[in-house]
Every structure is written in structure tokens, then in C-alpha cells.
Design a protein around this motif. Structure first.
Motif, PDB file in Angstrom:
ATOM      1  N   GLY A 165       0.818  -1.210   0.000  1.00 46.27           N
ATOM      2  CA  GLY A 165       0.000   0.000   0.000  1.00 46.27           C
ATOM      3  C   GLY A 165       0.849   1.256   0.000  1.00 46.27           C
ATOM      4  N   ILE A 169       1.146   3.998  -3.268  1.00 46.07           N
ATOM      5  CA  ILE A 169       0.684   5.385  -3.206  1.00 46.07           C
ATOM      6  C   ILE A 169       1.472   6.321  -4.125  1.00 46.07           C
ATOM      7  N   MET A 292      -6.931   7.347  -3.185  1.00 51.81           N
ATOM      8  CA  MET A 292      -5.964   6.252  -3.132  1.00 51.81           C
ATOM      9  C   MET A 292      -5.278   6.171  -1.774  1.00 51.81           C
ATOM     10  N   ALA A 296      -5.332   2.590   0.249  1.00 50.59           N
ATOM     11  CA  ALA A 296      -4.255   1.657  -0.112  1.00 50.59           C
ATOM     12  C   ALA A 296      -3.680   0.924   1.093  1.00 50.59           C
ATOM     13  N   SER A 316     -12.220  -3.776  -5.673  1.00 46.96           N
ATOM     14  CA  SER A 316     -11.553  -2.626  -6.285  1.00 46.96           C
ATOM     15  C   SER A 316     -11.985  -2.450  -7.737  1.00 46.96           C
ATOM     16  N   GLY A 348      -6.409   2.368  -5.268  1.00 44.77           N
ATOM     17  CA  GLY A 348      -5.595   2.179  -4.069  1.00 44.77           C
ATOM     18  C   GLY A 348      -5.721   0.778  -3.513  1.00 44.77           C
ATOM     19  N   ALA A 352      -2.414  -2.103  -3.780  1.00 42.30           N
ATOM     20  CA  ALA A 352      -1.852  -2.690  -2.565  1.00 42.30           C
ATOM     21  C   ALA A 352      -2.017  -4.205  -2.545  1.00 42.30           C
TER      22      ALA A 352
END
Length: 425
Positions: A165, A169, A292, A296, A316, A348, A352
Motif C-alpha cells: 500500500g 501510493i 488512493m 491503499a 476494487s 488504491g 496494494a
């Protein structure tokens, strides 16, 4: 007499499965390095290249931008797995001391890529822009290949969702920081390229100087023969079906992403007809990044705790598809704002969890960077296919509503096919 494979305990640190959780300082440094490389990828694509191409070829800007970005993406498709394979085989010594196999690629990619951006700023023809952008893509993809391999090299499986995550980003934040840098901090296209080049160096080199990089003992180095190297880029779907499905799902989702983002600046100018397309683009990027950042790390950690990956990928995809349908149904500014926030939130979660999932289906520890480079083809190839599909859709097949409807369909299909992966829950 049968020769036994070495036990995990007998493997050198460079090839062993990591068990010690990485510290916050390590996460912060790789976060910064990824921020630098994604600034270098996305700021030119979203801001600097469209401006430069529109100045050189104003009457044919859409097609020429597609040519430039398509050639760059094709170079990325080839460079990333090859650089990863070479990274897997890198054995260096300096003053009698063994060096690691990853950081040299990260550092050299950053330095040479920064030089390529400075060269790109000086181009005043489409051919020159394309050649310089190809050079930049080769360098930054070599850098990306080594950074991507750091996740399975250093991070235990139970920590990979959360760390992924943080690492994911910068894919959005890099564009925000880059856009602010080239629109608010510096002025002019050439100054923008120079600023991004400097940022890449300042953000990425500390990771190579301040973190460990396990050396690969010479006896564990795979053979380095050109024919074998090229042959190793093919990973049999029959022998490794989960890896193949992971690649295909990533390819489809990233194709949807390419369809939806390549012409965003032109969509705001010609479809939504906002008075300040560049300012509006920055607002949408900020909202996308906010969405995001909100999802994430949280989604990654929830995935780590539950041990489940696929359900997060499917959710997602649903969120991103809804965002694209909003743009298709109502190309107006308020809907664009809502779609940007939703798209960021969905992406996001995807970045991840899917990144963590992929590290769990890699065929062999000896080829982590190469195998992740093959996965990265699923990120880069859509940048070739995206322009080839987007341009005729926008010009001949219904315009932006059709483009965003296609984005929704492709994204939803990609996320749903994650169910084909058997070895990861």
C-alpha cells in the motif's frame, strides 16, 4: 545418487524468503524512491508531453501523443524484464567487498534517466521527442525493476499488503507532486523536465545509499547467456497457471486504466469544456490521490490480517468500473470530481492487494526481478495498446462516453478473473 535441492536454511540471504519485518525507515526510503520514479513516468505523460506535442504538432496532437507514448511503452515492455533478469544475475565486487545486486540498477537508472529527461526538454520535433522519451523509459524501467524486486526480497508475506500500500501510493502521489512542481513551482516546459530530473535523483538515491542490499554469491548466479536470457522471459502458463492468471488480470485492469487516463487533459478541454483544463486536471489528480491514500494502506493491512487477497481485488474493480461509468453517462464537472475520488479509492485497494498477491505466485526466488519484470509488461503493454484503442474510439466510435464505457468493461473483467488464481485465497 540423487542431488537434493538446498533447503531454505541453506539459501543465501539474497534468495531466502524474508522473515524479519522491515522497519518504518526502510518503508519511508522505498516510498521516496518510488515517488521519484513515478514522478518521472507520469508527470511527462500527463502534463509535459501533451504540452510539448501540442506545441510541435497542434493539428494532430492526439495521434502524435499516441505515437510518442506508445513507443515509450513498447520500450518499457522490453526493458523492464530484461533489466530484472540482469539484476537477478548481478554479482559485483568493489575493493574486495561483495555488493548487492539491486541498488546498482536503481542508482544507474535514476542518473541516466534524469539525463534523458534533460535531453527530452531540448527536442523540437516529434521524432526527437519520441527517441528521448524511449531512452527515459528504458532507464526508469531498469530502476523500477530493481525497486519492485525489493518487496519479495526484503518483506515477509504477512507484511506485504501493508507495505505494498505504501509502495503503491507514489503511483498517484508522484503525479500530484510532479504536476504541482511543473505548474506552480517552475514555469516552462524545459524547466519542468529539469525539475523532475532533479527530483528523481534526490528522492531515489538515499534508498540505494542507506538500505541493505544482499549480495548474490557467484555460485548461485544463473547462467548469463543471451539465448537463455531471452528464453527465460517466457513463463509457461501450463507450468505456472496462477502466475499466468495474475499477469492477465493485471494486464486487463491496466488496459482499463490506460483507456481512461491517456486523454484526460483533452477530455476536460473538449468533452467537459472546463475553462482551465490544466487547473481542472490538477484538481482531479488531487482527488484521485486522496482516494488512493485513504484506501491503499488500510486495504493492504486488512488483507494481511485476513490472509485473503482476491476479494479485495474484485471489490476494487467494481469501484473503478462505477467511476468510469459515471464519466460515460454524464461528462460534466461535478461527475468528474466524484469519479476521480472513486477511481482513486478503487485503484488504491487494487495496487496494494494485487501487488502482494503477485509476490505469492512468483515461480522462483532466483528470478524474482525478472519474473516481476514480466508482470510489469502487464503494466507497460497497455500503454502501447491504450493509444491504439483510445484514438479511434474518441475520433470515430462515439467519443469519450464510449471510451469510458469500454474502460469500465475491461476493468471489471480484469478484476473478476482473479478468481482463476488457486494458490492464494
Amino acid at each position: 545418487m540423487t542431488t537434493m535441492n538446498p533447503t531454505p536454511a541453506a539459501l543465501p540471504a539474497a534468495l531466502a524468503e524474508p522473515t524479519v519485518p522491515v522497519r518504518r525507515s526502510w518503508i519511508a526510503l522505498i516510498f521516496a524512491a518510488n515517488l521519484g520514479v513515478w514522478m518521472a513516468f507520469f508527470t511527462p505523460i500527463q502534463v509535459l508531453l501533451p504540452e510539448q506535442v501540442a506545441r510541435i504538432a497542434p493539428g494532430d496532437k492526439e495521434a502524435m501523443l499516441a505515437v510518442v507514448t506508445g513507443l515509450g511503452a513498447l520500450a518499457a515492455v522490453l526493458a523492464n524484464p530484461l533489466a530484472g533478469a540482469l539484476s537477478d544475475r548481478t554479482v559485483l565486487r568493489l575493493a574486495g567487498r561483495h555488493l548487492g545486486r539491486r541498488h546498482v540498477w536503481t542508482a544507474s537508472g535514476a542518473v541516466l534517466g534524469a539525463l534523458a529527461l534533460v535531453l527530452l526538454a531540448r527536442q523540437d520535433s516529434i521524432a526527437g521527442v519520441a527517441l528521448a522519451w524511449v531512452a527515459a523509459q528504458v532507464c526508469f524501467n531498469a530502476m523500477l525493476a530493481s525497486l519492485t524486486a525489493a518487496l519479495p526480497d526484503r518483506v515477509p508475506v504477512a507484511q506485504r499488503g501493508g507495505v505494498s500500500g505504501w509502495v503503491g501510493i507514489p503511483q498517484a502521489l508522484g503525479l500530484v507532486v510532479g504536476a504541482v512542481l511543473v505548474t506552480a513551482v517552475v514555469t516552462g516546459n524545459a524547466a519542468g523536465y529539469a525539475a523532475v530530473a532533479l527530483a528523481v535523483l534526490l528522492l531515489s538515491l538515499p534508498f540505494t545509499l542507506l538500505t541493505a542490499d544482499d549480495p548474490l554469491p557467484r555460485e548461485h548466479r544463473p547462467a548469463l547467456r543471451l539465448r537463455g536470457l531471452l528464453a527465460s522471459l517466457w513463463i509457461s502458463p501450463r507450468r505456472h497457471p496462477d502466475f499466468a492468471w495474475a499477469w492477465f488480470t493485471r494486464f486487463l485492469v491496466q488496459t482499463g486504466n490506460a483507456l481512461g487516463t491517456l486523454y484526460l487533459l483533452y477530455f476536460l478541454a473538449d468533452g467537459v469544456r472546463v475553462p482551465d483544463p490544466q487547473g481542472a486536471l490538477l484538481v482531479l489528480i488531487l482527488l484521485y490521490t486522496l482516494g488512493m491514500m485513504l484506501t491503499a494502506v488500510v486495504a493492504g493491512r486488512l488483507s494481511d490480517r485476513s490472509g485473503r487477497r482476491k476479494v479485495f481485488v474484485i471489490v476494487s474493480g467494481l469501484i473503478m468500473a462505477v467511476a468510469a461509468l459515471l464519466l460515460a453517462a454524464a461528462p460534466v464537472w461535478p461527475m468528474a470530481v466524484a469519479a476521480a475520488l472513486l477511481l482513486g479509492a478503487g485503484y488504491g485497494v487494487y495496487l496494494a492487494v494485487d501487488a502482494a498477491l503477485i509476490t505469492q505466485v512468483l515461480p522462483a526466488a532466483t528470478n524474482r526481478a525478472k519474473d516481476l519484470g514480466v508482470i510489469n509488461i502487464a503494466n507497460s503493454a497497455p500503454q502501447v495498446l491504450g493509444p491504439a484503442l483510445s484514438a479511434p474510439i474518441v475520433v470515430h466510435l462515439g467519443g469519450y462516453p464510449t471510451l469510458y464505457a469500454a474502460t469500465a468493461v475491461v476493468t471489471l473483467l480484469g478484476s473478476a478473473l482473479v478468481l482463476k488464481i488457486r494458490s492464494v485465497p
